[in-house]
Every structure is written in structure tokens, then in C-alpha cells.
Design a protein around this motif. Structure first.
Motif, mmCIF file in Angstrom:
data_model
loop_
_atom_site.group_PDB
_atom_site.id
_atom_site.type_symbol
_atom_site.label_atom_id
_atom_site.label_comp_id
_atom_site.label_asym_id
_atom_site.label_seq_id
_atom_site.Cartn_x
_atom_site.Cartn_y
_atom_site.Cartn_z
ATOM 1 N N UNK A 272 -5.576 0.560 9.097
ATOM 2 C CA UNK A 272 -5.018 1.051 7.562
ATOM 3 C C UNK A 272 -6.076 1.954 6.883
ATOM 4 N N UNK A 273 -7.248 1.740 7.021
ATOM 5 C CA UNK A 273 -8.224 2.435 6.581
ATOM 6 C C UNK A 273 -8.454 3.756 6.896
ATOM 7 N N UNK A 274 -8.026 4.019 7.779
ATOM 8 C CA UNK A 274 -8.059 5.555 8.459
ATOM 9 C C UNK A 274 -6.915 6.468 7.895
ATOM 10 N N UNK A 275 -6.157 6.086 7.045
ATOM 11 C CA UNK A 275 -4.890 6.695 6.770
ATOM 12 C C UNK A 275 -5.238 7.953 6.059
ATOM 13 N N UNK B 261 -3.977 8.350 1.623
ATOM 14 C CA UNK B 261 -4.335 8.138 0.261
ATOM 15 C C UNK B 261 -4.916 9.134 -0.247
ATOM 16 N N UNK B 262 -5.184 10.376 0.475
ATOM 17 C CA UNK B 262 -5.523 11.801 -0.105
ATOM 18 C C UNK B 262 -4.496 12.596 -0.254
ATOM 19 N N UNK C 145 0.926 -1.062 -0.036
ATOM 20 C CA UNK C 145 -0.028 0.091 0.055
ATOM 21 C C UNK C 145 0.826 1.325 0.196
#
Lengths: 376, 515
Positions: free
Chosen positions: B507-510, B513-514, B472
Motif C-alpha cells: 500500500x506504500x507503493x500506490x 496518493x500523487x 485510505x
């Protein structure tokens, strides 16, 4: 100065489009005669203002020098009077007077297919563009497109990856890489023996008004147009209209009725466009249409959905279940959860998240942004 | 003829006791004030003279000197009117000498002799209690504030009342003027939570948005800063507003701290003694840097200090000026803000939970490609308004999906605030136990070295983290933030070990990615 340079000068005249150039040539016979004509002699053909503009232009523009520099940069210049001028363009109703070319011109004998589509494409569009363009290129078909962001660029990328030929038609000078984000593709096309073409002089910056003409050339250079994904009333639809005017066959990849990005394609299908069901099927159709070369590799059919084949998901039985709720469009974890619950699958958010992340790490799903997932 | 009255002032956010010394002597009649008074303090001579005249007391034509001691401290505010008036009356002999001994006197005078409320009564009262002065005469409006600090308080409405009170012998005073008194003992030493105001907001009112509620729960449990990204109308603001309802209630100690700041800023609601709810501030995006950080020669606390121990909510975060957002960098790191002026440097508390909300792109619908037609460039430009360093300090980032009609009708079936708060407090307790004896308080405080100590991973988890790191494209910093969040998730799940599922959720809250 040789005739070519005069032709170059003629094509660079400010405000002179193909129509004016045609008129001038008809009146004077050759570009050289136009160039050497006295201002008074031009008057019967051109307006006073245009003549003035030419005089101004001559003061600042040294055709020989610019032409030499252009040739040194490897840019070829073909007018309609040249033998090498693409035959497909010559057959158009209003053929462009000249094309500039960096690299090679499309091969006349190889079939050429324009693969076009939306700039903002979905994951589905991306996959389809890759599958179709890749297969076409592998079978020796030239892939023509506009090197735009999204479908265009992806199709050309895929063609190169399969070792095929691809040709980009730009809405600016051939020495201008637009969009800049595709500079890698631009470089690769030239490296791999493809070509960058344009009907606009080198150095011309891209602008809104130039793209319809670019689209016409994309359609003109190909035998057949394949639309991967398009919204209604999009630039892609304009290209299709032009292809239809030129009498080209149009194929479209069907999409779901709920996807706005497939609306253009579905409408085309409704209007009678060919249905591109799979790359192989599509290739077979090209062969049936009586194209010049026997197409190889169209024997074995494969299903496009093979990406979804099982690969043994160990952690918890629901991994496979989870993937069946994913889509080519990004879905939020909440949405997936809701769908699963509706189907009677008891799962909580953290379990679902874990499944999704595992799928992502296996490369079978994609995390668009934090809470959104799609099928890879 | 000399008198001395005890009063106080606030300098920045520090409070000081001030002796108001008045002397009447023969000489050219005038009213001289010394001891570094600022403009509004100097004016008080005029208010005092006329107020006394209007209640029928004429000041004799004498040379009146007033000294505010300590003389080198700059005096601000209108609270000196009343002590000066009392001082003058005492020096004139209209009041018995020593009548105001052991009293803290504060208040602004109107020209007709009425007494008006002032700012900063609470911190001055607290300071005075610590120095052993436990009685006070304050404006009626501020009486509850002073009482909350533990003072025997007399709230007064006009000058006549003050004179009447001070003329009484000490033994009879309490009978005629019942003292308003706060709870026993020194409140700044008590940790018990305060009873809260009847809450009207509740998480149960939110339809759908389970994942955002979950993220809010985690953020509250570990005091992580949080960013909510979602299309217009997805309930970002609603969720942020309900965050204070799941944070643990204010302890008395915290409340006193927060209330003092509000008292100084003049934002304590009238008649309110101590703040009961955690602050929730939602400044408009046109806010000036001074308003955010605190501004003025002697700076007033800014929004960031007023949100101390509470939530600072920045709606439409990319609309804030970059310069304004960048101000948050140091306070987010240090939990206080340092304001340096030419005469002194001030440190104000700023232990806030930052909650940002924004649209994912200019049109607001990305990644729904059926609606969003923004180009990557437009999206990038929109996001680039966010200052990177501030984004880096945000541990949790959650996308709020669009709410479907069916969810809207289903009147929020999810958890209510009370249940969520219970979980938060449980998780907080675990953190308290774990970090006992260290300077750490929450998981969000963990630094690089502490992570190694408190976020140990098992073999399987380590493998998973490594795989996530590679597939990722995580950065080292993202990894740290991920571990902190995973730690909080584990605390919420009452697990001492961080498990794979915690990592997967974190990891979904990182935010990466934005970025």
C-alpha cells in the motif's frame, strides 16, 4: 439620490485612494457636492488628467444602479461617517474611507484576535491553528483572519467548528471568493453569522498590490495578533509589522529552530512578542491585558501534546516505539529507519512499514505521500 | 544466359528470402531492374556496374534484366548490391553456373569494389536457416551476426575475394576461406542464458535509498512498471540504470529476438553477434512520437520496441509531451505496438518494463517544507502533465528521499546486484510454476478475475485490506494493483500466502496518493 450613493460613487472613483477622497471631502464638504461640482471647480484639488478620468467614469458608471444591485446582493457599505463603521478601524492612523461587508461586522464589545500564518503550513502549524482558534472561538473571542489557504483558513474553519464567530478580510471584492478552494469556508462563515469584509469595491479581482492593505485591516480589526507559523520575510510578517505600528500586541507560537516555517515566529519571540504556550494560557493573558469581557473557560490547562496519548497498540510492541520517531513534519520511511537503528532498535523496512500503515489506519499517523509519514 | 542468386530483405521486422534473377540478352544495352525495388535498391545498378569496372571487369553492352522475386514484396536496403553483382558475373559466364547455390548472399558495394556492412543481416540469416540454407556470403562487418544465427559464414571484404571464393570448387572452399560458425544447433530453440558482458554497474554502489532499492527489487521480480519520485540528486537515474543488472539474464531465444530488432535498426554494435545485456533505453524528453513508437512508411522499430525485454526509462517524466506519453497506453497493455500504414499494418514487440523518474514538484523538494515553497496549485499543475492513463498502468511508485551527507560517505553497504538478481530469479521461478499452462507470465499480467484466483487472502488479511480501503480512500483499481504488488512481495518472501505485512508494504507503493 441619497448621500450614501454619492459616497459610494466617490469610493468607486478610479485612481482615487483614501488620501484623494479625504482631500476632496475637505474641499467640498460632502460627497454629494463633489459629485455635482463642475469640472472647473474640481481643478484646484485634482490634476487635469484625474478630472478627465472622472468625466469618463461618469459616462459609464451609474452609481444608483450599481448601489441598488449591491444592496440587493446583501452587501452593506459603511463609510467612516456612518455610526456602524467599526470603531477599531476608526482608531487607526489612516482609517479606510469605507468598508464593504457581507454578513455581519465584528461585534464591537467582543474581543477580537487575528490568527494568521503561512499559506504553506506544516502539520504542526495546522494543529496549532486549530487548537488556538478553536479555543478562542469557544470562549467568545472573534477570530479575524484573511481566509487564505493554510493557517488563515484553518483557523477560521476551527472557529466555526467550535460554534464561534469569525470574520474574513479579503484582498478583493467581498463577492469574490479568493482563494476558490475556500469557497466552502466562505459559505459557512456567512451561514454561521460571521462576516466577510473588504475595503475594496465588490467585483474587484484579487491582485498582489491589494494584500498589504488587506493585512492592515486584519490587524486593525483585532485587539491582538497571534502568529501560528511564518517564514522570514513572509506576508504574515508584514501583517505583524502593521499590527505593531498600530500598537497591537503580537503573540507567536514557538517552533523548533530547525523549522524554516517557524523562523518568523521565533524571530518575533526574540524581538519580544508574547509567547503563546497554550490556548488557555493565551486566553488568560488576553484577560489580564484588560480586555472588555470576562473570558470564560480559561480555568483548566491542557497539554497540547495530548494527541500523542497512548491508545493501546496491540500488534507488536514496537508500534509505540515507532510513533515516537514520527514528527509533525513528513519523514521518509528510510529516515525513520535510520533514526531507529541509531537508537539501537533492530527493525527492518517491511516491519517498519507495517507498523506505520497500522498507525495510519488507527488515525495516529498520516501518510503524506507513499513513503513519507508524519504524526497526526 | 540466366542466373539466380539467393538473397533476402527485411520488411518491417519480418524477413523474407529473395531470389535475384539476372538475365543477359542481346538488345539495346541497358540495366533494367524490376520487382518492386525502392530507391536505394534501384541505385544498385550504378554501384554494380562501376564496381565491376574498377576491378577490371567490363560488362558487355547487352540488355541486362534483374528481377527480384517475389516481385510484389517491396525491397529495401543496400544488401542487394552483392547478389546482383554475383548474378551478373554468373550470367556473363565469369563465374561457374551454380557456384553460389545454397548460399545466402548479402552486401553493399563501394565503387572500388569493397563490401560494406548492412542492416538486418541477423533476421535474414535466421529466416534462411529455417528454410534450410546454411551457408552465406556476407560483409565482414556482419559476419558474426550471421554466424550467431547458426550459419556457415564467410565474411568478405571486397569483390575480388568473392570471385576467388566462388571460383573454387566446393570441396576446396572451406580450406581457403575458414568458415565462421556459430554455436551448434538452432539457437532460437535454446533457452540457456547467455554469458553477459562484464558488468560495471552494481546496486552495491548506491548509498542509502534502501526503500527505493527494495522497490526496484519488487518491480524486477514481478515485471511491474515503476515510478521513482524524488528530489534532484537522490539517485533516481542511478537506480534505474542498474535495473537491468538484477533482471534475469537474456536467454538465447530472447537475445535473438532483441538482436534482430537491433540489427534492423542498425544499432547492433559492430562485430557483436548477439546482445548479451538487456536493453536499457533512456530517450530524451524531446523525443518525437514517431521515434518512440516507430515511424516511416514501412516503420522502423521505435524506442519502445528497441527496449523490448528490457527497461524503458523516462527521466523527468512530466517534461515529456502528453501526446508522446499517451502513445505508451496501448503497448503497455498489449506488450506490442501496432502501427497501421496505408499499405499494411505492422505489429512490433514491445514487452517493456517502464521506469519513470520525476521530481515531486517544480522545485523538487516536496514534502520537505523547510525547502519546498511550491503551492498546492503549482504541484498539481506539475503532476497533471503526467497522463492519467499511463500513471494507471504503473503498479509501483516510490519516493526517493534526499540523501544525507553521512549516507553518501558510507559507500553503499547495501545488497549487490548479484544477490538481488538471485532473489528476483527465485521469485520468477515461483511465478513460472504458478502460471504454467496459462498465458500469464508475471504477476503484473494478472487481470481482475485472475487476481481472485491467484491472490487469495486469509480472513485477517481481508479485514486489513477492507480497513485500508476505507481509511485510505483506495479505488477499486488501486486495490487491484496493490494485490498484484503484494503477490510479488509474497513471492520474494517465498510465501504462497499473501500476509498482512505484504499488504502493508504494497500500500506504500500506490500511485494514487500523487494522482
Amino acid at each position: 439620490m441619497e448621500e450614501k450613493v454619492f459616497q459610494f460613487w466617490l469610493h468607486n472613483l478610479p485612481g482615487a485612494g483614501d488620501r484623494t477622497i479625504g482631500k476632496l471631502l475637505k474641499h467640498f464638504g460632502s460627497a454629494k457636492k463633489v459629485c455635482l461640482a463642475k469640472p472647473d471647480a474640481l481643478k484646484p484639488v485634482l490634476k487635469e488628467k484625474a478630472v478627465q478620468r472622472i468625466l469618463e467614469f461618469n459616462k459609464i458608471f451609474d452609481p444608483q444602479k450599481v448601489y441598488d444591485k449591491m444592496t440587493a446582493d446583501g452587501i452593506a457599505f459603511y463609510t467612516i461617517e456612518d455610526e456602524k463603521y467599526p470603531e477599531r478601524l476608526r482608531k487607526l492612523k489612516n482609517p479606510p474611507y469605507a468598508v464593504y461587508c457581507l454578513g455581519r461586522l465584528p461585534e464591537e464589545r467582543a474581543p477580537a484576535v487575528a490568527v494568521i500564518g503561512a499559506r504553506e503550513c506544516s502539520g504542526y502549524g495546522r494543529d496549532m491553528a486549530k487548537a488556538f482558534a478553536g479555543k478562542l472561538a469557544r470562549s467568545g473571542v472573534s477570530v479575524i483572519s484573511g481566509m487564505a489557504r493554510g493557517i488563515d483558513g484553518l483557523a477560521q474553519q476551527a472557529a466555526l467548528e467550535e460554534g464561534g464567530r469569525t470574520y474574513a478580510v479579503l484582498g478583493c471584492g467581498v463577492d469574490v471568493c479568493y482563494p476558490l478552494s475556500n469557497r466552502e469556508l466562505y459559505r459557512k462563515i456567512l451561514e454561521e453569522g460571521g462576516g466577510i469584509l473588504s475595503v475594496f469595491p465588490p467585483g474587484m479581482k484579487p491582485s498582489r498590490g491589494l494584500f498589504p492593505e488587506r493585512n492592515r485591516i486584519v490587524a486593525g480589526l483585532s485587539d491582538l495578533v497571534l502568529v501560528i507559523e511564518a517564514r522570514l520575510k513572509s506576508g504574515t510578517c508584514i501583517t505583524v509589522d502593521m499590527a505593531l505600528e498600530q500598537g497591537k500586541n503580537v503573540y507567536a507560537v514557538p517552533g523548533r529552530l530547525t523549522d524554516r516555517l517557524s523562523d518568523g515566529c521565533n524571530l518575533l519571540l526574540r524581538q519580544g512578542a508574547g509567547i503563546a504556550l497554550s490556548p488557555e494560557d493565551f486566553l488568560a493573558e488576553i484577560a489580564l491585558l484588560g480586555n472588555r469581557k470576562e473570558l470564560a473557560g480559561s480555568a483548566k490547562e491542557s497539554r497540547l501534546s495530548e494527541g500523542a496519548e497512548e491508545t493501546g497498540f496491540e500488534e507488536g510492541g514496537s508500534g509505540q516505539e515507532t510513533i515516537s520517531f514520527l514528527d509533525y513534519y513528513p519523514k521518509s520511511a528510510d529516515e525513520i529507519l535510520e533514526d531507529m537503528r541509531r537508537m539501537g532498535i533492530a527493525i527492518d523496512l517491511s516491519q517498519l512499514r507495517q507498523n506505520l500503515i497500522l498507525l495510519c489506519m488507527e488515525g495516529r499517523a498520516k501518510q503524506t505521500v507513499g513513503n513519507y509519514f508524519s504524526r497526526q | 544466359m540466366f542466373s539466380r542468386i539467393l538473397s533476402g530483405t527485411v520488411y518491417g521486422i519480418e524477413s523474407h528470402l529473395v531470389h535475384v534473377e539476372v538475365d543477359l540478352s542481346s538488345g539495346l544495352p541497358c540495366f533494367v531492374m524490376v520487382g518492386s525495388p525502392k530507391g536505394e535498391v534501384k541505385e544498385s545498378a550504378e554501384r554494380v556496374r562501376i564496381a565491376l569496372k574498377n576491378i577490371g571487369i567490363v560488362i558487355p553492352p547487352m540488355h541486362i534484366s534483374v528481377n527480384l522475386s517475389p516481385a510484389d514484396l517491396q525491397k529495401e536496403g543496400t544488401g542487394f548490391d552483392l547478389p546482383i553483382a554475383v548474378g551478373v558475373l554468373t550470367a556473363m559466364g565469369r563465374l561457374p553456373a551454380d557456384c553460389a547455390r545454397d548460399h545466402l548472399v548479402l552486401g553493399e558495394l563501394g565503387l572500388n569494389g569493397e563490401i560494406k556492412g548492412i542492416r538486418g543481416v541477423l533476421p535474414v540469416a535466421v529466416c534462411s536457416v529455417r528454410r534450410g540454407v546454411k551457408r552465406c556470403l556476407v560483409p565482414g562487418e556482419n559476419a558474426r551476426e550471421a554466424a550467431a544465427a547458426g550459419m556457415k559464414t564467410v565474411g568478405v571484404r571486397d569483390l575480388n575475394q568473392v570471385i576467388e571464393y566462388l571460383r573454387l570448387p566446393v570441396s576446396e572452399r572451406e580450406e581457403r576461406f575458414p568458415h565462421l560458425q556459430g554455436e551448434e544447433g538452432e539457437p532460437h530453440l535454446q533457452k540457456a542464458p547467455l554469458p553477459e558482458n562484464a558488468e560495471r554497474l552494481d546496486f552495491a554502489e548506491i548509498a542509502g535509498q534502501e526503500s527505493v532499492k527494495r522497490a526496484a527489487l519488487i518491480a524486477a521480480a514481478g515485471f511491474h512498471h515503476m515510478l521513482i519520485i524524488g528530489p534532484p540528486g537522490s539517485g533516481k537515474t542511478m537506480i534505474a540504470r542498474r535495473l537491468p543488472t538484477i533482471l534475469p539474464p537474456l536467454s538465447r531465444e530472447e537475445s535473438l529476438e532483441v538482436s534482430s530488432l537491433y540489427s534492423i535498426a542498425g544499432r547492433l554494435r559492430q562485430g557483436e553477434s548477439l546482445m548479451k545485456d538487456r536493453p536499457f533505453l533512456s530517450p530524451h524528453h524531446t523525443i518525437s512520437p514517431q521515434a518512440l513508437a516507430g515511424g516511416g512508411k514501412i516503420p522502423k522499430p521505435g524506442v519502445i520496441s528497441l527496449a523490448h525485454r528490457g527497461v524503458l526509462f523516462l527521466d523527468e517524466m512530466p517534461q515529456f509531451k502528453r501526446q508522446t506519453l499517451d502513445l505508451l497506453r496501448q503497448p503497455l497493455e498489449d506488450k506490442e505496438i501496432q502501427l497501421a500504414r496505408c499499405n499494411a499494418s505492422f505489429t512490433y514487440p514491445a514487452d517493456i518494463m517502464l521506469v519513470g523518474a520525476m521530481n515531486p514538484c517544480p522545485c523538487g523538494y516536496y514534502p520537505d517544507l523547510n525547502r519546498c515553497r511550491c503551492t498546492p496549485f503549482e504541484r498539481h499543475r506539475y503532476l497533471s502533465n503526467l497522463s492519467g492513463p499511463v500513471l494507471e498502468r504503473i503498479d509501483l511508485c516510490i519516493e526517493a528521499p534526499r540523501v544525507e551527507f553521512s549516507q553518501l560517505r558510507s559507500k553503499g553497504t547495501g545488497e549487490n546486484s548479484a544477490g538481488m538478481r538471485k532473489k528476483v530469479m527465485n521469485a520468477r521461478r515461483r511465478q513460472e510454476e504458478r502460471y504454467q499452462g496459462t498465458s500469464l507470465r508475471f504477476n503484473s499480467d494478472l487481470g481482475g478475475r485472475e487476481l481472485e484466483r491467484y491472490c487469495k487472502l486469509g480472513q485477517e488479511e481481508n479485514r486489513m485490506l477492507e480497513k485500508m480501503f476505507c481509511t485510505m480512500n483506495l479505488s477499486a483499481r488501486t486495490c487491484h494493483r496493490l494485490l498484484k504488488v503484494a503477490r510479488t512481495i509474497a513471492d520474494l518472501e517465498e510465501s504462497e500466502q499473501i500476509r498482512c505485512s505484504h499488504l502493508a508494504e504494497a500500500v506504500c507503493y500506490r500511485t494514487g496518493i500523487w494522482e
